[in-house]
Design an enzyme around this catalytic site. Structure first.
Site, PDB file in Angstrom:
ATOM      1  N   HIS A  22       4.126  -8.733  -6.003  1.00 29.38           N
ATOM      2  CA  HIS A  22       3.520  -8.726  -4.621  1.00 29.38           C
ATOM      3  C   HIS A  22       2.468  -9.982  -4.696  1.00 29.38           C
ATOM      4  O   HIS A  22       1.775 -10.040  -5.780  1.00 29.38           O
ATOM      5  CB  HIS A  22       3.284  -7.467  -4.134  1.00 29.38           C
ATOM      6  CG  HIS A  22       2.080  -6.971  -5.120  1.00 29.38           C
ATOM      7  ND1 HIS A  22       0.971  -7.237  -5.027  1.00 29.38           N
ATOM      8  CD2 HIS A  22       2.281  -5.890  -5.943  1.00 29.38           C
ATOM      9  CE1 HIS A  22       0.105  -6.407  -5.935  1.00 29.38           C
ATOM     10  NE2 HIS A  22       1.247  -5.668  -6.527  1.00 29.38           N
TER      11      HIS A  22
ATOM     12  N   GLU B 244       5.290   0.722  -8.636  1.00 34.90           N
ATOM     13  CA  GLU B 244       4.397   0.331  -9.913  1.00 34.90           C
ATOM     14  C   GLU B 244       4.225   1.626 -10.934  1.00 34.90           C
ATOM     15  O   GLU B 244       4.660   2.719 -10.549  1.00 34.90           O
ATOM     16  CB  GLU B 244       2.885  -0.287  -9.490  1.00 34.90           C
ATOM     17  CG  GLU B 244       2.109  -0.661 -10.453  1.00 34.90           C
ATOM     18  CD  GLU B 244       2.448  -1.765 -11.447  1.00 34.90           C
ATOM     19  OE1 GLU B 244       3.444  -1.537 -11.948  1.00 34.90           O
ATOM     20  OE2 GLU B 244       2.061  -2.895 -11.258  1.00 34.90           O
TER      21      GLU B 244
END
Length: 502
Positions: free
Chosen positions: A65, A139
């Site tokens: 990202h 994550e």
């Protein structure tokens, strides 16, 4: 020992026969959590059952990202979902979209976290297909660390924070081993990705999980956490080629961390300052290079494309102060080294009172792979170009010759970095893709059989940083970076309209 897949463009690329490793299906997180703190079970977790078989070649493009608000603040994010993309992060995502503008992705998998999902939406654009979210792509779970500024984590957790920095594989917090759990989760992701009926796959996720995806794909354990860098919106590519016997596919890391910004900008790796760096530069395409044939040894001069690639590489390195350039004595390598040297020495001479920068140039015989490649071409002259199984005809002594030669070259490069007369040391090495693949394997403390896991194109660069000096572990900043070549770069994705291409 080269594999030339008919589904991929050649462009003076080199891919070695993939070693036969297998990966165990991940155990439950609970089993990992029970592991003693001084024991990393990753080798046991990923060493018995194969990846799902595939019927056709598949390319998987991983994107981290863009910059998030917590990235900018220096907070530990983990799998928390409170940060969003900054304006810079949105711009990075759009740059990645343009980088992949000619793609033909069949499907997009994304982490469900806001910062990753938004990045995926920007890259995915107006496509009608829905983005598939997978919680396993979130994550790394960092439990009590999440939300803390880094100095707060250090003050509050002391020894635990120190272990997170220097021994992440054995890091334990709140009764969990986050990196081990992450590796197990990444391994599960591959089952879903490879089982999906698609040829070209986009995956948008995060720094740590993308590291784990790359590592588990090529068979590396948790000790490689923080070794394979993933920058904001950096692009990594993995190629999966089916086996004739229907077994676990051949897997090759086509590129690592192709970033929206320059891969050589700044002097840090994963947040750590570094003053020692090796940049591996592959010579440009050569006269006589023909798609589908084995690469020649660099004896031939570069063609016009190769000359352009060399100039673009020299310009990319312009802002660095290169100390030493090593090159193979072969024509294309030496000419590439001279162009880089001339641009470096002229960098400080834009004014009237300039003093030319001195760059030491050295030819290194151990970088020459001419004899090895000529033997491979001779051995392969009567063999079909595909499938990869034909490469078993090559004896191990050919690969061993390359491995031994590259080992000597790698030690010479480390010795050069050890020179303490310079506060900063940047060494450029110009050679053939085959040699640079072997050098990266030495850097990662692998064996010759792992050279199958990497791929390099003509005109590419790969960057290795040494934040702990030349006696410490190398951090791979990027592999097979070609964005600096502009319109002459190798496309990341290929059209799937034709079965012969991605």
């Amino acid at each position: 020992m080269f594999v030339l897949s008919p589904s991929l463009p050649f462009h003076s690329c080199v891919v070695f026969r993939h070693r036969s490793f297998v990966v165990r299906s991940s155990s439950s997180v609970q089993e990992v959590e029970k592991a003693p703190q001084d024991r990393d079970l990753s080798s046991e977790l990923y060493s018995s059952s194969p990846f799902p078989s595939i019927k056709a070649a598949k390319r998987v493009v991983l994107v981290r990202h863009g910059q998030s608000t917590w990235n900018a603040e220096g907070r530990i994010q983990g799998s928390s979902n409170f940060s969003v993309l900054t304006p810079k992060g949105e711009a990075q995502a759009d740059t990645s979209r343009q980088m992949l503008i000619d793609d033909s992705f069949d499907v997009c998998f994304s982490s469900p976290l806001i910062r990753s999902k938004r990045t995926a939406e920007i890259i995915w654009g107006s496509r009608k297909e829905e983005i598939i979210t997978d919680s396993d792509l979130r994550e790394i779970d960092l439990y009590s660390f999440q939300g803390l500024l880094k100095h707060e984590g250090k003050a509050k957790f002391g020894a635990a924070y120190r272990q997170w920095q220097v021994d992440a594989a054995n890091f334990n917090i709140d009764g969990h081993y986050p990196v081990r759990e992450l590796w197990a989760r990444a391994r599960n992701c591959w089952n879903q990705i490879l089982s999906h009926d698609s040829r070209s796959v986009l995956v948008v996720a995060h720094n740590a999980v993308n590291q784990a995806l790359v590592a588990t794909a090529i068979g590396l354990g948790t000790e490689y956490f923080r070794i394979l860098l993933q920058s904001n919106c950096g692009v990594s590519v993995l190629d999966f080629t089916p086996r004739a016997d229907g077994g676990s596919p051949y897997i090759c890391l086509n590129r690592l961390n192709q970033t929206p910004s320059s891969p050589v900008a700044g002097g840090s790796s994963a947040g750590r300052k570094t003053s020692r760096r090796i940049i591996l530069v592959c010579h440009g395409t050569l006269q006589g290079d023909i798609e589908g044939l084995f690469p020649n040894s660099g004896d031939h001069p570069m063609n016009m494309l190769g000359i352009i690639q060399t100039q673009k590489t020299a310009e990319l390195l312009l802002d660095l102060k290169v100390n030493t350039i090593f090159s193979s004595p072969k024509n294309a390598c030496f000419e590439t080294a001279k162009v880089i040297s001339r641009v470096q020495e002229a960098a400080d001479c834009l004014g009237a009172d300039c003093v030319p920068r001195y760059v030491e140039m050295k030819q290194m015989g151990d970088l020459d792979v001419g004899d090895i490649l000529r033997q491979l071409n001779k051995d392969a002259s009567e063999a079909p170009a595909y499938p990869p199984g034909f490469l078993n005809r090559f004896e191990d002594d050919t690969l061993l010759a390359l491995w031994e030669k590259s080992g000597k070259a790698w030690q010479s490069l480390l010795n050069e970095l050890s020179d303490e007369s310079e506060p900063e040391k940047i060494v450029v090495t110009v050679g053939h893709p085959a040699m640079h693949i072997a050098l990266m394997a030495h850097c990662l403390n692998l064996t010759k059989d792992w050279t199958a896991s990497f791929h390099l194109d003509a005109g590419s660069i790969s960057v290795v940083d040494f934040p702990d000096g030349p006696t410490g572990r190398g951090v791979i900043r990027c592999i097979n970076y070609t964005a600096h070549l502009g319109r002459w770069s190798i496309p990341i994705t290929r059209s799937t309209a034709d079965d012969e291409e991605f």
